[in-house]
Design a protein around this motif. Structure first.
Motif, PDB file in Angstrom:
ATOM      1  N   LEU A   1       3.699   0.806  -9.524  1.00 15.64           N
ATOM      2  CA  LEU A   1       4.104  -0.583  -9.234  1.00 15.64           C
ATOM      3  C   LEU A   1       4.515  -1.305 -10.506  1.00 15.64           C
ATOM      4  CD1 LEU A   1       1.486  -1.967  -6.664  1.00 15.64           C
ATOM      5  CD2 LEU A   1       3.887  -1.441  -6.286  1.00 15.64           C
TER       6      LEU A   1
ATOM      7  N   VAL B   1      -2.691  -4.700  -4.686  1.00 14.06           N
ATOM      8  CA  VAL B   1      -2.760  -3.372  -4.069  1.00 14.06           C
ATOM      9  C   VAL B   1      -3.801  -3.444  -2.955  1.00 14.06           C
ATOM     10  CG1 VAL B   1      -3.373  -0.960  -4.420  1.00 14.06           C
ATOM     11  CG2 VAL B   1      -2.088  -2.192  -6.185  1.00 14.06           C
TER      12      VAL B   1
ATOM     13  N   PHE C   1      -0.841   4.582  -8.050  1.00 15.32           N
ATOM     14  CA  PHE C   1       0.019   3.633  -7.329  1.00 15.32           C
ATOM     15  C   PHE C   1       0.211   2.374  -8.177  1.00 15.32           C
ATOM     16  CE2 PHE C   1       0.387   0.305  -3.868  1.00 15.32           C
ATOM     17  CZ  PHE C   1       1.696   0.616  -3.526  1.00 15.32           C
ATOM     18  N   PHE C   2      -0.875   1.925  -8.756  1.00 16.24           N
ATOM     19  CA  PHE C   2      -0.856   0.746  -9.628  1.00 16.24           C
ATOM     20  C   PHE C   2       0.161   0.956 -10.761  1.00 16.24           C
ATOM     21  CE2 PHE C   2      -2.550  -2.559 -12.291  1.00 16.24           C
ATOM     22  CZ  PHE C   2      -3.251  -3.408 -11.447  1.00 16.24           C
TER      23      PHE C   2
ATOM     24  N   ASP D   1       0.808  -1.228   0.000  1.00 16.14           N
ATOM     25  CA  ASP D   1       0.000   0.000   0.000  1.00 16.14           C
ATOM     26  C   ASP D   1       0.843   1.280   0.000  1.00 16.14           C
ATOM     27  OD1 ASP D   1       0.880   0.344   2.625  1.00 16.14           O
ATOM     28  OD2 ASP D   1      -1.112   0.221   3.533  1.00 16.14           O
TER      29      ASP D   1
ATOM     30  N   VAL E   1      -5.452   4.646  -6.058  1.00 18.70           N
ATOM     31  CA  VAL E   1      -5.022   3.328  -6.557  1.00 18.70           C
ATOM     32  C   VAL E   1      -4.464   3.377  -7.986  1.00 18.70           C
ATOM     33  CG1 VAL E   1      -5.827   0.999  -7.141  1.00 18.70           C
ATOM     34  CG2 VAL E   1      -6.436   2.012  -4.941  1.00 18.70           C
TER      35      VAL E   1
ATOM     36  N   VAL F   1       1.792  -7.219 -10.693  1.00 19.09           N
ATOM     37  CA  VAL F   1       0.563  -6.759 -10.033  1.00 19.09           C
ATOM     38  C   VAL F   1      -0.604  -7.647 -10.465  1.00 19.09           C
ATOM     39  CG1 VAL F   1      -0.810  -4.773  -9.417  1.00 19.09           C
ATOM     40  CG2 VAL F   1       1.521  -4.442 -10.238  1.00 19.09           C
TER      41      VAL F   1
ATOM     42  N   SER G   1       7.023  -0.957  -1.552  1.00 20.72           N
ATOM     43  CA  SER G   1       7.093  -1.469  -2.930  1.00 20.72           C
ATOM     44  C   SER G   1       8.537  -1.553  -3.392  1.00 20.72           C
ATOM     45  CB  SER G   1       6.339  -0.555  -3.890  1.00 20.72           C
ATOM     46  OG  SER G   1       5.084  -0.243  -3.382  1.00 20.72           O
TER      47      SER G   1
END
Ligand SMILES: Cc1ncc(COP(=O)(O)O)c(C=O)c1O
Length: 360
Positions: free
Chosen positions: A159, A136, A155-156, A115, A152, A167, A120
């Motif tokens: 990642l 996530v 952040f996604f 999160d 999200v 992911v 990460s």
């Protein structure tokens, strides 16, 4: 009361002991499977921490499991689980412990949750050469862990630029929803999950599916109806007095109890049982247990090894009694093993992986 829980050979079982009833556990697994197919179930093993329960799930076709500790994850891997989600963001030395575990069980698909960017990057460094699946962690209203749905997508995307991380989807635990009323619970669930489902639609594309693993027991009936969503209830495996009282709409059966005995009778109506707060989960206020054989029991005192009740019944010192904990998950974590009961006979002992150490 139907005394299905009584064991014939109680003289052989010291108290306090945790008793589990595999035939009833199986019936709970069957009830879960009536609500969602095996491929959409990811039962949380923190409730029982027992390899034999994982085996019962696997025999019914369930291959995916959720865990909260490295030791539970290792237990599942040893039990042959195909897919293990450690739903507890690893930090510090636990990242390397997870890596050791992943390397020790190459046949198992491991994943964990993230999160924040710091974690990460750390995870990415450790798994740069042999990537791990990540979910996530979305905060859908509980405010315990996770990030708000609106953050999200960015952040996604971040990642996806990091090596070592694949992911897989979104993890959304809605543990703040516990209304007894089914309609209220359903409304709260809709409010919690609508933003998560919207984010999934945004992120999903022709060549990218986004899985969701959602919820625990109270919202299981609603998550079971959401396509493309895995359900992660844990408590249904053993069930407990708390959930059976709070959620009469759910079809599960009590499958675990505590054997205790009367150890003293200091006044005509006071009895002391060997069931102190080291033998039953005591994070919640009284009543922390239900004594079906003593309907008028009033719980008047609770210390480390002693439970004092008041009742008009006449009980002999040494009488074996059965107590159903309000909260089974932390109760299991107080015992090294459970006694499995088949047809009212206490038989084998099942190890509870309550430690935190990694065996490998
Ligand atoms: C992240 C997570 N998932 C699933 C569960 C299982 O929920 P329940 O105990 O309602 O079955 C829990 C329970 O605490 C949890 O913390």
């Amino acid at each position: 009361v139907d005394h299905w829980f009584e064991i014939i050979n109680h003289e052989d079982v010291p108290s306090p002991s945790l008793l589990v009833y595999p035939q009833r556990i199986q019936s709970n697994i069957d009830s879960m499977l009536l609500m969602a197919p095996a491929a959409r179930l990811r039962p949380h093993v923190k409730t029982h921490k027992m390899q034999e329960v994982v085996a019962l799930c696997r025999n019914s076709g369930i291959e995916k499991f959720k865990t909260a500790t490295i030791a539970e994850s290792e237990m599942c891997a040893r039990a042959g689980a195909g897919d293990i989600l450690l739903a507890f963001q690893p930090v510090g030395p636990n990242i390397n412990r997870l890596k050791i575990l992943v390397e020790a069980f190459p046949q198992t698909r491991f994943s964990t949750i993230l999160d924040n960017d710091f974690s990460s990057h750390e995870l990415s460094c450790f798994f740069a050469h042999s990537p791990i699946d990540v979910w996530v962690d979305v905060d859908c209203g509980m405010h315990r862990t996770g990030i708000a749905p609106k953050f999200v997508p960015d952040f996604f995307a971040r990642l996806e630029t990091l090596p070592g991380l694949r992911v897989r989807g979104l993890h959304a635990y809605d543990g703040h929803i516990h209304a007894q009323d089914l309609a209220v619970r359903e409304k709260e669930h809709r409010e919690a999950m609508t933003p998560v489902l919207e984010i999934r639609s945004q992120l999903r594309s022709k060549d990218r599916t986004i899985e969701i693993v959602a919820g625990g027991t109270p919202t299981f009936p609603f998550n079971a109806l959401l396509p493309g969503t895995e359900c992660a209830p844990g408590t249904p495996l053993l069930w407990d007095a708390g959930y059976s009282q709070q959620y009469p709409d759910l079809p599960f059966q009590l499958a675990a109890t505590l054997l205790c005995r009367v150890i003293s009778n200091p006044t005509p109506n006071h009895y002391c049982l060997d069931l102190g707060h080291k033998a039953v989960a005591s994070e919640s206020p009284q009543p922390r247990l239900w004594l079906p054989q003593i309907p008028d029991a009033e719980l008047v005192g609770h210390s480390e090894e002693h439970l004092v009740i008041r009742t008009a019944l006449n009980l002999k010192i040494g009488t074996a009694l059965y107590a159903f904990p309000k909260h089974i998950c932390p109760t299991c974590a107080l015992y090294d093993e459970a006694v499995a009961v088949f047809n009212n006979l206490a038989s084998t002992r099942w190890k509870i992986h309550r430690g935190r150490a990694l065996k490998e």
